[in-house]
Design a protein around this motif. Structure first.
Motif, short mmCIF file in Angstrom:
data_model
loop_
_atom_site.label_atom_id
_atom_site.label_comp_id
_atom_site.label_asym_id
_atom_site.label_seq_id
_atom_site.Cartn_x
_atom_site.Cartn_y
_atom_site.Cartn_z
N ASN A 118 -21.09 -15.27 -5.58
CA ASN A 118 -20.31 -15.21 -6.82
C ASN A 118 -21.13 -15.69 -8.01
N ARG A 119 -21.92 -16.74 -7.81
CA ARG A 119 -22.80 -17.22 -8.89
C ARG A 119 -23.78 -16.12 -9.28
N PHE A 120 -24.35 -15.48 -8.29
CA PHE A 120 -25.32 -14.41 -8.56
C PHE A 120 -24.68 -13.28 -9.34
N PHE A 121 -23.49 -12.84 -8.90
CA PHE A 121 -22.82 -11.73 -9.58
C PHE A 121 -22.44 -12.08 -11.01
N SER A 122 -21.99 -13.31 -11.24
CA SER A 122 -21.63 -13.69 -12.61
C SER A 122 -22.87 -13.78 -13.49
N LEU A 123 -23.97 -14.25 -12.94
CA LEU A 123 -25.22 -14.31 -13.69
C LEU A 123 -25.74 -12.90 -13.99
N ALA A 124 -25.63 -12.01 -13.02
CA ALA A 124 -26.06 -10.63 -13.22
C ALA A 124 -25.21 -9.97 -14.31
N ALA A 125 -23.91 -10.23 -14.30
CA ALA A 125 -23.03 -9.66 -15.33
C ALA A 125 -23.38 -10.22 -16.71
N LEU A 126 -23.69 -11.50 -16.75
CA LEU A 126 -24.09 -12.11 -18.02
C LEU A 126 -25.36 -11.48 -18.56
N ILE A 127 -26.33 -11.26 -17.71
CA ILE A 127 -27.60 -10.65 -18.13
C ILE A 127 -27.37 -9.22 -18.62
N ARG A 128 -26.54 -8.48 -17.89
CA ARG A 128 -26.26 -7.10 -18.30
C ARG A 128 -25.54 -7.07 -19.66
N ASN A 129 -24.61 -8.00 -19.86
CA ASN A 129 -23.90 -8.06 -21.14
C ASN A 129 -24.83 -8.43 -22.27
N LEU A 130 -25.74 -9.36 -22.01
CA LEU A 130 -26.69 -9.77 -23.05
C LEU A 130 -27.60 -8.61 -23.44
N SER A 131 -28.04 -7.84 -22.46
CA SER A 131 -28.94 -6.74 -22.76
C SER A 131 -28.22 -5.57 -23.42
N ALA A 132 -26.94 -5.40 -23.11
CA ALA A 132 -26.17 -4.30 -23.69
C ALA A 132 -25.72 -4.61 -25.12
N ASP A 133 -25.67 -5.90 -25.45
CA ASP A 133 -25.22 -6.32 -26.78
C ASP A 133 -26.13 -5.83 -27.89
N LYS A 157 -28.13 -7.68 -29.47
CA LYS A 157 -28.48 -8.83 -30.30
C LYS A 157 -29.77 -9.46 -29.75
N PRO A 158 -30.56 -10.08 -30.63
CA PRO A 158 -31.76 -10.76 -30.13
C PRO A 158 -31.39 -11.93 -29.24
N ILE A 159 -32.16 -12.08 -28.17
CA ILE A 159 -31.90 -13.15 -27.20
C ILE A 159 -32.98 -14.21 -27.37
N HIS A 160 -32.54 -15.44 -27.41
CA HIS A 160 -33.45 -16.57 -27.59
C HIS A 160 -34.38 -16.67 -26.38
N THR A 161 -35.64 -16.98 -26.62
CA THR A 161 -36.65 -17.08 -25.56
C THR A 161 -36.27 -18.11 -24.51
N ASP A 162 -35.69 -19.24 -24.97
CA ASP A 162 -35.26 -20.27 -24.02
C ASP A 162 -34.16 -19.76 -23.09
N GLN A 163 -33.31 -18.89 -23.63
CA GLN A 163 -32.24 -18.32 -22.81
C GLN A 163 -32.83 -17.43 -21.71
N ILE A 164 -33.78 -16.61 -22.06
CA ILE A 164 -34.40 -15.71 -21.08
C ILE A 164 -35.11 -16.53 -20.00
N LYS A 165 -35.83 -17.55 -20.41
CA LYS A 165 -36.52 -18.43 -19.47
C LYS A 165 -35.51 -19.09 -18.53
N ASN A 166 -34.42 -19.55 -19.11
CA ASN A 166 -33.36 -20.19 -18.34
C ASN A 166 -32.75 -19.24 -17.32
N LEU A 167 -32.48 -18.01 -17.75
CA LEU A 167 -31.87 -17.01 -16.85
C LEU A 167 -32.81 -16.66 -15.70
N ARG A 168 -34.09 -16.50 -16.00
CA ARG A 168 -35.07 -16.21 -14.94
C ARG A 168 -35.14 -17.34 -13.92
#
Length: 129
Positions: A28-43, A45-56
């Motif tokens: 469930n954690r993985f699926f919610s994180l995957a959905a968050l990443i997909r939503n961020l990329s579909a938005d 909007k520019p994504i903060h570098t710290d956010q991308i590092k954090n998600l990875r």
């Protein structure tokens, strides 16, 4: 060292529901994180570098959590097989390894939770600007 240890067949069987629920929570954690990443990329909007590092980092930790949980489950089954055929000492040793992998998985879970909180703090800082 393992002379006094006796693990019955029911002892590792008690971990089956716990490990199964843990793996479900990790999925469930993985699926919610995957959905968050997909939503961020579909938005768009520019994504903060710290956010991308954090998600990875979170993706990597969740993968290791799932792997160690599955290996713990597999060793639990292997332990039961060894105990069933009469190799109690070997089964007890394998059960100990299974518990260590489960502990590792839980520690990774705590680390991932802390990183997740850091991600929320980064998001709050961006909202505050």
């Amino acid at each position: 060292m393992f002379d006094n240890i006796h693990v019955s067949l029911t002892t590792p069987a008690l971990l089956f529901p716990a490990i199964s629920l843990l793996l479900l929570a990790y999925t469930n954690r993985f699926f919610s994180l995957a959905a968050l990443i997909r939503n961020l990329s579909a938005d768009g909007k520019p994504i903060h570098t710290d956010q991308i590092k954090n998600l990875r980092q979170r993706i990597s930790i969740i993968r290791r959590m799932q792997e160690s949980g599955v290996l713990s489950f597999a060793l639990c089954v292997l332990c039961m097989i060894f105990i069933y055929v009469g190799f109690n000492k070997t089964g007890s040793f394998i059960f100990g390894c299974s518990l260590l992998l489960l502990l590792y998985s839980l520690l990774l879970s705590v680390i991932e939770i802390r990183i997740s909180v850091d991600a929320l703090n980064i998001h709050l800082e961006e909202m505050d600007k």
